[in-house]
Design a protein around this motif. Structure first.
Motif, mmCIF file in Angstrom:
data_model
loop_
_atom_site.group_PDB
_atom_site.id
_atom_site.type_symbol
_atom_site.label_atom_id
_atom_site.label_comp_id
_atom_site.label_asym_id
_atom_site.label_seq_id
_atom_site.Cartn_x
_atom_site.Cartn_y
_atom_site.Cartn_z
ATOM 1 N N ARG A 17 0.833 -1.216 0.000
ATOM 2 C CA ARG A 17 0.000 0.000 0.000
ATOM 3 C C ARG A 17 0.861 1.258 0.000
ATOM 4 O O ARG A 17 0.494 2.265 -0.584
ATOM 5 C CB ARG A 17 -0.929 0.044 1.218
ATOM 6 N N PRO A 21 -0.362 3.000 -3.688
ATOM 7 C CA PRO A 21 -1.579 3.409 -2.978
ATOM 8 C C PRO A 21 -2.846 3.007 -3.725
ATOM 9 O O PRO A 21 -2.874 3.001 -4.956
ATOM 10 C CB PRO A 21 -1.453 4.936 -2.910
ATOM 11 N N ILE A 22 -3.858 2.661 -2.955
ATOM 12 C CA ILE A 22 -5.157 2.309 -3.513
ATOM 13 C C ILE A 22 -6.179 3.321 -2.998
ATOM 14 O O ILE A 22 -6.236 3.594 -1.792
ATOM 15 C CB ILE A 22 -5.561 0.878 -3.096
ATOM 16 N N GLU A 23 -6.967 3.855 -3.905
ATOM 17 C CA GLU A 23 -8.015 4.809 -3.552
ATOM 18 C C GLU A 23 -8.961 4.178 -2.531
ATOM 19 O O GLU A 23 -9.423 3.066 -2.715
ATOM 20 C CB GLU A 23 -8.799 5.203 -4.804
ATOM 21 N N GLY A 24 -9.207 4.880 -1.436
ATOM 22 C CA GLY A 24 -10.116 4.391 -0.411
ATOM 23 C C GLY A 24 -9.471 3.482 0.626
ATOM 24 O O GLY A 24 -10.128 3.087 1.582
ATOM 25 N N SER A 25 -8.195 3.165 0.464
ATOM 26 C CA SER A 25 -7.494 2.309 1.424
ATOM 27 C C SER A 25 -7.073 3.132 2.638
ATOM 28 O O SER A 25 -6.433 4.181 2.498
ATOM 29 C CB SER A 25 -6.259 1.683 0.766
ATOM 30 N N TYR A 26 -7.414 2.640 3.829
ATOM 31 C CA TYR A 26 -7.032 3.329 5.058
ATOM 32 C C TYR A 26 -5.515 3.367 5.191
ATOM 33 O O TYR A 26 -4.942 4.395 5.594
ATOM 34 C CB TYR A 26 -7.675 2.643 6.269
ATOM 35 N N SER A 28 -3.271 3.320 2.789
ATOM 36 C CA SER A 28 -2.771 4.319 1.838
ATOM 37 C C SER A 28 -2.984 5.727 2.386
ATOM 38 O O SER A 28 -2.108 6.593 2.271
ATOM 39 C CB SER A 28 -3.467 4.167 0.483
ATOM 40 N N TYR A 29 -4.136 5.954 2.987
ATOM 41 C CA TYR A 29 -4.451 7.253 3.595
ATOM 42 C C TYR A 29 -3.425 7.614 4.665
ATOM 43 O O TYR A 29 -2.934 8.751 4.713
ATOM 44 C CB TYR A 29 -5.863 7.217 4.183
ATOM 45 N N GLU A 32 -0.276 8.709 3.038
ATOM 46 C CA GLU A 32 -0.461 10.032 2.432
ATOM 47 C C GLU A 32 -0.367 11.135 3.486
ATOM 48 O O GLU A 32 0.216 12.186 3.242
ATOM 49 C CB GLU A 32 -1.829 10.114 1.738
#
Length: 111
Positions: A17, A21-26, A28-29, A32
């Protein structure tokens, strides 16, 4: 699957991750947002472990320890610390006997 394999598998997913990164992944968040957010979560989860333990809620405590463990793994990935590094340190410490820390007054010569 052994406990160690579960931890290594989760670590690999977290690493993935970070790199992809994957959109909507906690996870990944968290990457970020960066170190401050990750450390904030480690601190929050530590406090929640303490509170749930004090309240003698075993199921809740297990969940909070799991949250703390997960956020610690995120921190480890961010800092480039491998699971094997922690295991090696724990193995080194396991060999120590009578390793109780001295009281502060003993160290400073206060009796």
């Amino acid at each position: 699957m052994s406990e160690n394999n579960v931890v290594k598998e989760l670590y690999k997913i977290i690493e993935e991750r970070k790199g992809n990164p994957i959109e909507g992944s906690y996870t990944s968040y968290l990457f970020e947002e960066g170190i401050d957010k990750i450390l904030k979560k480690v601190g929050e989860e530590s406090a929640e472990v303490i509170i749930s333990s004090k309240n003698e809620e075993p199921k809740e405590t297990i969940g909070e320890i799991s949250d703390l463990f997960y956020h610690t793994l995120v921190l480890m990935v961010l800092k480039g610390i491998k699971v094997e590094d922690v295991v090696a340190e724990l193995e080194k410490r396991r060999g120590k006997i009578c390793n109780k820390k001295q009281k502060r007054e003993d160290i400073e010569g206060i009796h």
